[in-house]
Write a protein that holds these residues in place. Structure first.
Motif, PDB file in Angstrom:
ATOM      1  N   GLN A 135       0.712  -1.196  -0.160  1.00 59.27           N
ATOM      2  CA  GLN A 135      -0.180   0.150   0.048  1.00 59.27           C
ATOM      3  C   GLN A 135       0.805   1.267  -0.119  1.00 59.27           C
ATOM      4  O   GLN A 135       0.398   2.259   0.217  1.00 59.27           O
ATOM      5  N   HIS A 136       2.031   1.175  -0.367  1.00 61.74           N
ATOM      6  CA  HIS A 136       2.993   2.301  -0.410  1.00 61.74           C
ATOM      7  C   HIS A 136       3.220   3.012   0.765  1.00 61.74           C
ATOM      8  O   HIS A 136       3.497   4.318   0.804  1.00 61.74           O
ATOM      9  N   PHE A 137       3.582   2.215   1.757  1.00 62.29           N
ATOM     10  CA  PHE A 137       4.009   2.998   3.045  1.00 62.29           C
ATOM     11  C   PHE A 137       4.798   1.872   3.750  1.00 62.29           C
ATOM     12  O   PHE A 137       5.032   1.103   3.120  1.00 62.29           O
ATOM     13  N   GLY A 138       5.668   2.402   4.802  1.00 61.90           N
ATOM     14  CA  GLY A 138       6.774   1.406   5.218  1.00 61.90           C
ATOM     15  C   GLY A 138       6.400   0.651   6.572  1.00 61.90           C
ATOM     16  O   GLY A 138       5.161   0.957   7.158  1.00 61.90           O
ATOM     17  N   ALA A 139       7.163   0.029   7.019  1.00 60.37           N
ATOM     18  CA  ALA A 139       7.010  -0.947   8.423  1.00 60.37           C
ATOM     19  C   ALA A 139       8.326  -1.189   8.714  1.00 60.37           C
ATOM     20  O   ALA A 139       9.390  -1.313   8.038  1.00 60.37           O
ATOM     21  N   THR A 140       8.646  -1.489   9.936  1.00 63.59           N
ATOM     22  CA  THR A 140       9.803  -1.884  10.615  1.00 63.59           C
ATOM     23  C   THR A 140       9.525  -2.842  11.940  1.00 63.59           C
ATOM     24  O   THR A 140       8.665  -2.306  12.609  1.00 63.59           O
ATOM     25  N   GLY A 141      10.210  -3.670  12.212  1.00 64.39           N
ATOM     26  CA  GLY A 141      10.178  -4.640  13.410  1.00 64.39           C
ATOM     27  C   GLY A 141      10.725  -3.764  14.643  1.00 64.39           C
ATOM     28  O   GLY A 141      12.097  -3.404  14.094  1.00 64.39           O
ATOM     29  N   LEU A 142      10.442  -3.729  15.714  1.00 59.41           N
ATOM     30  CA  LEU A 142      11.280  -2.930  16.937  1.00 59.41           C
ATOM     31  C   LEU A 142      11.208  -4.216  18.054  1.00 59.41           C
ATOM     32  O   LEU A 142      10.125  -4.830  18.520  1.00 59.41           O
ATOM     33  N   THR A 143      12.109  -3.947  19.007  1.00 59.70           N
ATOM     34  CA  THR A 143      12.014  -4.684  20.101  1.00 59.70           C
ATOM     35  C   THR A 143      11.430  -3.875  21.169  1.00 59.70           C
ATOM     36  O   THR A 143      11.240  -2.320  20.879  1.00 59.70           O
ATOM     37  N   PHE A 144      11.334  -4.164  22.330  1.00 61.28           N
ATOM     38  CA  PHE A 144      10.325  -3.617  23.229  1.00 61.28           C
ATOM     39  C   PHE A 144      10.783  -3.629  24.768  1.00 61.28           C
ATOM     40  O   PHE A 144      11.474  -4.610  25.186  1.00 61.28           O
ATOM     41  N   PHE A 145      10.279  -3.035  25.649  1.00 63.88           N
ATOM     42  CA  PHE A 145      10.284  -3.063  27.262  1.00 63.88           C
ATOM     43  C   PHE A 145       9.196  -3.815  27.499  1.00 63.88           C
ATOM     44  O   PHE A 145       7.963  -3.126  27.553  1.00 63.88           O
ATOM     45  N   ASP A 146       9.361  -5.360  27.753  1.00 66.55           N
ATOM     46  CA  ASP A 146       8.102  -6.080  27.991  1.00 66.55           C
ATOM     47  C   ASP A 146       7.147  -5.422  28.765  1.00 66.55           C
ATOM     48  O   ASP A 146       5.825  -5.538  28.463  1.00 66.55           O
ATOM     49  N   ASP A 147       7.467  -5.511  30.262  1.00 69.27           N
ATOM     50  CA  ASP A 147       6.395  -5.335  30.940  1.00 69.27           C
ATOM     51  C   ASP A 147       5.772  -3.824  30.880  1.00 69.27           C
ATOM     52  O   ASP A 147       4.669  -3.648  31.232  1.00 69.27           O
ATOM     53  N   ASP A 148       6.658  -2.757  30.527  1.00 73.26           N
ATOM     54  CA  ASP A 148       5.898  -1.473  30.427  1.00 73.26           C
ATOM     55  C   ASP A 148       4.856  -1.404  29.283  1.00 73.26           C
ATOM     56  O   ASP A 148       4.023  -0.833  29.219  1.00 73.26           O
ATOM     57  N   VAL A 149       5.059  -2.259  28.116  1.00 78.34           N
ATOM     58  CA  VAL A 149       3.907  -2.579  27.201  1.00 78.34           C
ATOM     59  C   VAL A 149       2.829  -3.193  28.013  1.00 78.34           C
ATOM     60  O   VAL A 149       1.660  -2.699  27.559  1.00 78.34           O
ATOM     61  N   THR A 150       2.835  -3.939  28.474  1.00 80.33           N
ATOM     62  CA  THR A 150       1.648  -4.702  29.033  1.00 80.33           C
ATOM     63  C   THR A 150       1.019  -3.712  30.023  1.00 80.33           C
ATOM     64  O   THR A 150      -0.320  -3.472  30.122  1.00 80.33           O
ATOM     65  N   ALA A 151       1.649  -3.085  30.936  1.00 78.17           N
ATOM     66  CA  ALA A 151       1.142  -2.031  31.797  1.00 78.17           C
ATOM     67  C   ALA A 151       0.473  -0.953  31.072  1.00 78.17           C
ATOM     68  O   ALA A 151      -0.452  -0.643  31.459  1.00 78.17           O
ATOM     69  N   PHE A 152       1.153  -0.629  30.143  1.00 75.35           N
ATOM     70  CA  PHE A 152       0.407   0.557  29.337  1.00 75.35           C
ATOM     71  C   PHE A 152      -0.853   0.154  28.748  1.00 75.35           C
ATOM     72  O   PHE A 152      -1.996   1.196  28.870  1.00 75.35           O
ATOM     73  N   PHE A 153      -1.219  -0.825  28.461  1.00 77.43           N
ATOM     74  CA  PHE A 153      -2.394  -1.454  27.722  1.00 77.43           C
ATOM     75  C   PHE A 153      -3.494  -1.500  28.922  1.00 77.43           C
ATOM     76  O   PHE A 153      -4.623  -1.853  28.515  1.00 77.43           O
ATOM     77  N   GLY A 154      -3.049  -1.525  30.122  1.00 74.34           N
ATOM     78  CA  GLY A 154      -4.121  -1.616  31.103  1.00 74.34           C
ATOM     79  C   GLY A 154      -4.788  -2.952  31.680  1.00 74.34           C
ATOM     80  O   GLY A 154      -4.102  -4.096  31.436  1.00 74.34           O
ATOM     81  N   PRO A 155      -5.717  -2.964  32.022  1.00 77.64           N
ATOM     82  CA  PRO A 155      -6.509  -4.138  32.410  1.00 77.64           C
ATOM     83  C   PRO A 155      -6.575  -4.946  31.408  1.00 77.64           C
ATOM     84  O   PRO A 155      -6.591  -6.416  31.673  1.00 77.64           O
ATOM     85  N   SER A 156      -7.020  -4.630  30.106  1.00 74.21           N
ATOM     86  CA  SER A 156      -7.167  -5.670  28.936  1.00 74.21           C
ATOM     87  C   SER A 156      -6.000  -6.432  28.849  1.00 74.21           C
ATOM     88  O   SER A 156      -6.225  -7.646  28.226  1.00 74.21           O
ATOM     89  N   ALA A 157      -4.864  -6.236  29.093  1.00 73.65           N
ATOM     90  CA  ALA A 157      -3.400  -7.083  28.623  1.00 73.65           C
ATOM     91  C   ALA A 157      -3.020  -7.363  29.881  1.00 73.65           C
ATOM     92  O   ALA A 157      -1.887  -8.038  29.859  1.00 73.65           O
ATOM     93  N   ALA A 158      -3.983  -7.587  31.103  1.00 72.23           N
ATOM     94  CA  ALA A 158      -2.988  -8.020  32.267  1.00 72.23           C
ATOM     95  C   ALA A 158      -2.724  -9.449  32.139  1.00 72.23           C
ATOM     96  O   ALA A 158      -3.701 -10.189  31.493  1.00 72.23           O
ATOM     97  N   GLY A 159      -1.594  -9.915  32.546  1.00 75.59           N
ATOM     98  CA  GLY A 159      -1.193 -11.039  32.546  1.00 75.59           C
ATOM     99  C   GLY A 159      -0.686 -11.649  31.126  1.00 75.59           C
ATOM    100  O   GLY A 159      -0.535 -12.809  30.790  1.00 75.59           O
ATOM    101  N   MET A 160      -0.474 -10.777  30.276  1.00 72.38           N
ATOM    102  CA  MET A 160       0.026 -11.199  28.674  1.00 72.38           C
ATOM    103  C   MET A 160       1.512 -10.838  28.744  1.00 72.38           C
ATOM    104  O   MET A 160       1.879 -10.006  29.290  1.00 72.38           O
ATOM    105  N   SER A 161       1.823 -11.449  27.387  1.00 67.16           N
ATOM    106  CA  SER A 161       3.228 -11.128  27.199  1.00 67.16           C
ATOM    107  C   SER A 161       3.496 -10.746  25.924  1.00 67.16           C
ATOM    108  O   SER A 161       2.492 -11.087  25.067  1.00 67.16           O
ATOM    109  N   VAL A 162       4.231  -9.693  25.479  1.00 60.95           N
ATOM    110  CA  VAL A 162       4.535  -9.202  24.032  1.00 60.95           C
ATOM    111  C   VAL A 162       5.470 -10.068  23.492  1.00 60.95           C
ATOM    112  O   VAL A 162       6.435 -10.809  23.812  1.00 60.95           O
TER     113      VAL A 162
END
Length: 513
Positions: free
Chosen positions: A470-497
């Motif tokens: 579709q003529h735009f770009g993408a890239t894979g990135l690594t991440f701070f695991d627990d901070d991502v889970t915490a950011f998405f709040g109760p919906s993501a509780a107990g999940m792993s990135v």
């Protein structure tokens, strides 16, 4: 070690989580004098001549990404040209870039750190233009080399416990990982990258196979030692990590010749190889011993509970726009790269919907949901999407809709989650694949970690392809695991990135990986 001793996986995952404190504490300079060679090169085996002028497919890339499995029961036997196309567009060198410091060979699929640690092998019966044998695909010169002459498919049939797609396949591709090639930079966390980078390769392979109407199935249920022995790899330094059954035939594979040890010399990867015991331990703990164990292992993943929506639900388009780009998949793979700078220009909501739709299509595999429901769930930080308010969202795959979790501008948070990289902050959208590991491990044992990581990576690889289509770009990135889970709040509780891919329009200067 038993595949069912799942504390091994949970401990490995915890131990390799990224946090700001962990990165600061463990920072080390890379030893570029010891950087591994990004190829396995067999020094005594001649390359086989193969067709070079293979025409591209005619199916548009976005249609290939949406194509359902081929289930008509007809016979499909790939020839040498078809195998050459698949290997090249899965793991071949698609371009060379001149940069300060040298010329860099860029591959068909994205790879963490551009370290290219995944290899392809082919095990086949007699095919049009190719004699039965075990072959290695050398990305460095885009050629097959014969490791064993003869039809050894029955060895893989037995290792998989008579998996039907493998038993009917005229050819099987085996992906291996040479762990040191990625651990040079990423150390013990590199085992996650085994399946991240195998998954982006498989996203390419599956799309090219669909575009050329070739049935495929990814197989993770196999006894590890017999597969490694057939390829002549030791299972610790280099190991098989996935099989792909290609094509379909009614002719059963004959009994395999004896699998004698191989003693083939390869070019040295680097002056010194450093061992990371957690990688070896994790791979051993998720290994299967026999074809019988493999047969009992495979099957559908555990059902993923459907969470009731707690915020506004935004339905995404159900029908593809009539004006979708129609470039073939080969063109998209040659165009694809890993964007290194994003502008803040928005993408359209319809474009995001198309990327998510293609990502979440069924993965033809022996351990996935046949109706296509992923083991992981996409969570998003949307910063610049026309028609969508900035905020944090969850993609409700069953509804093909976005659920608003929290409204607001979160570019700063997206940058922080991506190890404080501007790429995360500048992207139009960051998509995180999160999963609940415990039920997956309860169903599949430690090998479920391989399956979940690989499936999420295939989905992310499809996002790469859909973005470039579709003529735009993408890239894979690594991440701070627990901070991502915490950011998405109760919906993501107990999940792993499991995976993070960022989308957006490319700034002028970008490089591929």
């Amino acid at each position: 070690m038993s595949n069912q001793a799942t504390e091994t996986t949970l401990e490995y995952h915890r131990a390799t989580n990224h946090s700001p404190e962990c990165l600061a504490r463990n920072a080390v300079a890379l030893d570029f004098a010891n950087k591994p060679l990004p190829y396995t090169i067999y020094t005594t085996l001649p390359p086989l001549a193969r067709p070079r002028d293979v025409p591209p497919s005619t199916m548009p890339a976005l249609d290939a990404l949406a194509a359902p499995p081929i289930a008509d029961g007809a016979e499909y036997v790939p020839d040498l040209a078809a195998l050459a196309r698949l290997c090249y567009y899965a793991n071949g060198i698609t371009k060379h870039l001149r940069r300060p410091g040298g010329v860099y060979a860029m591959r068909a699929a994205a790879c963490t750190g551009a370290l290219f640690h995944i290899e392809l092998y082919v095990v086949c019966g007699d095919l049009p233009g190719l004699a039965a044998g075990v072959y290695h695909y050398g990305a460095h010169d885009d050629a097959l080399r014969l490791l064993r002459a003869g039809d050894y498919r029955r060895a893989l049939v037995e290792a998989t416990g008579d998996e039907p797609a493998v038993a009917a396949a005229p050819a099987i591709v085996v992906l291996t990982d040479t762990f040191w090639r990625n651990a040079w930079k990423y150390r013990a966390r590199a085992y996650r990258h085994t399946y991240w980078d195998a998954g982006t390769i498989l996203a390419n392979l599956l799309a090219v196979a669909a575009a050329t109407v070739l049935p495929t199935e990814v197989v993770l249920g196999y006894a590890d030692a017999p597969v490694n022995g057939l390829l002549g790899v030791d299972g610790e330094r280099e190991a098989a990590v996935a099989l792909v059954a290609l094509g379909r035939t009614a002719h059963a594979a004959p009994p395999a010749p004896p699998v004698a040890p191989l003693d083939l010399s390869t070019e040295r990867l680097s002056p010194t190889e450093i061992d990371y015991p957690p990688i070896r331990a994790m791979h051993a703990a998720s290994s299967l011993d026999t074809g019988t164990e493999a047969a009992s292992w495979r099957g559908a993943p555990p059902p993923r509970p459907i969470q009731p929506a707690s915020g506004k639900v935004i339905p995404l388009q159900q029908d593809a726009p009539a004006d979708l780009p129609r470039d073939p998949i080969e063109t998209i793979i040659r165009r694809r790269g890993s964007t290194r700078r994003f502008t803040h220009a928005p993408i359209a909501l319809a474009q995001l919907a198309t990327a998510l739709d293609r990502a979440c299509r069924s993965v033809p595999a022996d351990c996935t949901d046949p109706v296509g429901r992923l083991m992981s769930e996409p969570y998003l930080i949307a910063s610049a999407v026309e028609g969508l308010a900035p905020g944090a969202y969850r993609y409700r795959q069953e509804d093909r809709a976005l659920e608003l979790l929290r409204a607001g501008e979160f570019r700063e948070e997206a940058g922080f989650h991506a190890l404080d990289q501007a790429l995360g902050a500048d992207a139009a959208v960051s998509i995180y694949f999160l999963a609940r590991l415990e039920p997956i491990l309860a169903r599949f044992g430690n090998r479920g970690y391989r399956a979940a990581q690989l499936e999420a990576a295939i989905a992310a690889g499809r996002i790469y392809l859909a973005s470039y289509a579709q003529h735009f770009g993408a890239t894979g990135l690594t991440f701070f695991d627990d901070d991502v889970t915490a950011f998405f709040g109760p919906s993501a509780a107990g999940m792993s990135v499991l995976f993070l891919v960022a989308l957006g329009h490319k700034a002028r200067r970008s490089v591929d990986s």
